[in-house]
Design an enzyme around this catalytic site. Structure first.
Site, mmCIF file in Angstrom:
data_model
loop_
_atom_site.group_PDB
_atom_site.id
_atom_site.type_symbol
_atom_site.label_atom_id
_atom_site.label_comp_id
_atom_site.label_asym_id
_atom_site.label_seq_id
_atom_site.Cartn_x
_atom_site.Cartn_y
_atom_site.Cartn_z
ATOM 1 N N ARG A 74 47.810 38.100 44.273
ATOM 2 C CA ARG A 74 47.179 38.257 45.584
ATOM 3 C C ARG A 74 47.484 39.588 45.963
ATOM 4 O O ARG A 74 48.429 40.296 45.541
ATOM 5 C CB ARG A 74 48.010 37.107 46.745
ATOM 6 C CG ARG A 74 47.461 37.297 47.928
ATOM 7 C CD ARG A 74 48.401 36.721 49.124
ATOM 8 N NE ARG A 74 47.916 36.872 50.356
ATOM 9 C CZ ARG A 74 48.414 36.443 51.428
ATOM 10 N NH1 ARG A 74 49.725 36.114 51.358
ATOM 11 N NH2 ARG A 74 47.936 36.428 52.846
ATOM 12 N N HIS A 75 46.580 40.031 46.961
ATOM 13 C CA HIS A 75 46.650 41.383 47.609
ATOM 14 C C HIS A 75 47.959 41.573 48.369
ATOM 15 O O HIS A 75 48.795 40.759 48.698
ATOM 16 C CB HIS A 75 45.405 41.604 48.520
ATOM 17 C CG HIS A 75 45.372 40.772 49.593
ATOM 18 N ND1 HIS A 75 46.290 40.797 50.718
ATOM 19 C CD2 HIS A 75 44.838 39.730 49.916
ATOM 20 C CE1 HIS A 75 45.872 39.780 51.612
ATOM 21 N NE2 HIS A 75 44.832 38.940 50.841
ATOM 22 N N HIS A 105 42.993 36.730 46.129
ATOM 23 C CA HIS A 105 43.540 36.284 47.228
ATOM 24 C C HIS A 105 44.454 35.215 46.888
ATOM 25 O O HIS A 105 44.937 34.908 45.954
ATOM 26 C CB HIS A 105 42.375 35.852 48.128
ATOM 27 C CG HIS A 105 41.091 36.680 48.424
ATOM 28 N ND1 HIS A 105 40.977 37.506 49.350
ATOM 29 C CD2 HIS A 105 39.945 37.095 47.639
ATOM 30 C CE1 HIS A 105 39.800 38.250 49.466
ATOM 31 N NE2 HIS A 105 39.314 37.850 48.175
#
Length: 285
Positions: free
Chosen positions: A27-28, A211
């Site tokens: 995930r970012h 994400h």
């Protein structure tokens, strides 16, 4: 300098260097809109000029109209550093990254760039931007973000981007999907993209930067697990912190399996905004 954290294969007696293939989905990092709410209103003047209002605001951002950031938030500096820390851990010689794919969301591109900088791979590995890796479209029923083109992303972020990459799904295709996509459709979309990535790369380890939902949506059908219902999907996404990652291994029998993460996550504490007048108001004047 590589991380001192010990990488694990997730399987007793097996070293990660002997894994035939690995798929890492991350995930970012921390995003401006979730950290600061309506940051656009406070950081842009009427002429559209940006100025930071907090030390955790980027000193400079890509020159875009303010409205372009409404659905395509940048990272905070802490978010960028989270990516760099992940990259440092990933630089351990026990794991090698051979291919990198990234969602077109700016927060993912910036995270990917910092991961590669932290791992020392930013000059040697070109990033493939894949619109099909974007998050669940049901969260964007009104309008999809306006993403940077690969050339704009390379110029704006300094990333090493593969400008010759032909994505499995182009942005226009997502426009046609976004109104009616269910969460099970989303899983199918991600699975198709991942299958295309695996078959097109043939060999080597793959890093996907995307994400919170991607950690499961990019792997669940790959490892042959049942799809979750809507409530389970929503609850799962809410439990995925920044820079969390999933770790899939292609075992000796030719099947993909989910194993434990290679290293710990990036944990940070909540730090409230410094309100100078309020902090001193209760003290003797």
């Amino acid at each position: 300098m590589g991380s001192k954290l010990r990488l694990t294969s997730g399987m007793e007696g097996e070293e990660s260097v002997n894994s035939p293939r690995r798929l890492i989905t991350v995930r970012h990092g921390e995003r401006m809109d979730l950290a600061f709410g309506d940051w656009i209103r406070s950081c842009f003047d009427k002429q559209g000029k940006y100025s930071p209002k907090d030390l955790n605001h980027p000193r400079r951002i890509i020159d875009r109209p303010p409205r372009a950031y409404l659905n395509d938030s940048p990272l905070t500096p802490i978010g960028e550093f989270q990516g760099f820390l992940f990259g440092q851990a990933l630089s351990d010689p026990a794991i090698e990254i051979n291919h990198v794919f990234c969602s077109p969301a700016l927060r993912c591109l910036q995270t990917c760039h910092n991961i590669l900088k932290g791992s020392g791979l930013n000059e040697t590995l070109a990033v493939n931007i894949e619109p099909g890796l974007f998050e669940y479209l049901g969260d964007h029923v009104n309008i999809l973000p306006t993403w940077l083109s690969p050339k704009e992303a390379a110029a704006g972020t300094g990333m090493n981007i593969n400008l010759d990459y032909v994505p499995s799904i182009i942005s226009q295709d997502l426009l046609n999907l976004h109104i009616n996509e269910s969460h099970t459709d989303y899983y199918s979309r991600c699975h198709t993209i991942v299958q295309n990535i695996i078959s097109s790369t043939n060999s080597g380890n793959i890093l996907i930067v995307a994400h919170a939902s991607s950690l499961d949506s990019c792997t669940r059908m790959l490892i042959g697990k049942e799809l979750p219902n809507w409530n389970s999907f929503q609850q799962h996404v809410g439990r995925i912190p920044y820079l969390a990652h999933s770790n899939c291994l292609l075992n000796k029998s030719g099947k993909w399996e989910m194993i434990k993460p290679m290293f710990p996550g990036v944990t940070i504490s909540l730090n409230q905004r410094f309100d100078y007048p309020s902090a001193w108001s209760m003290l003797p004047q």
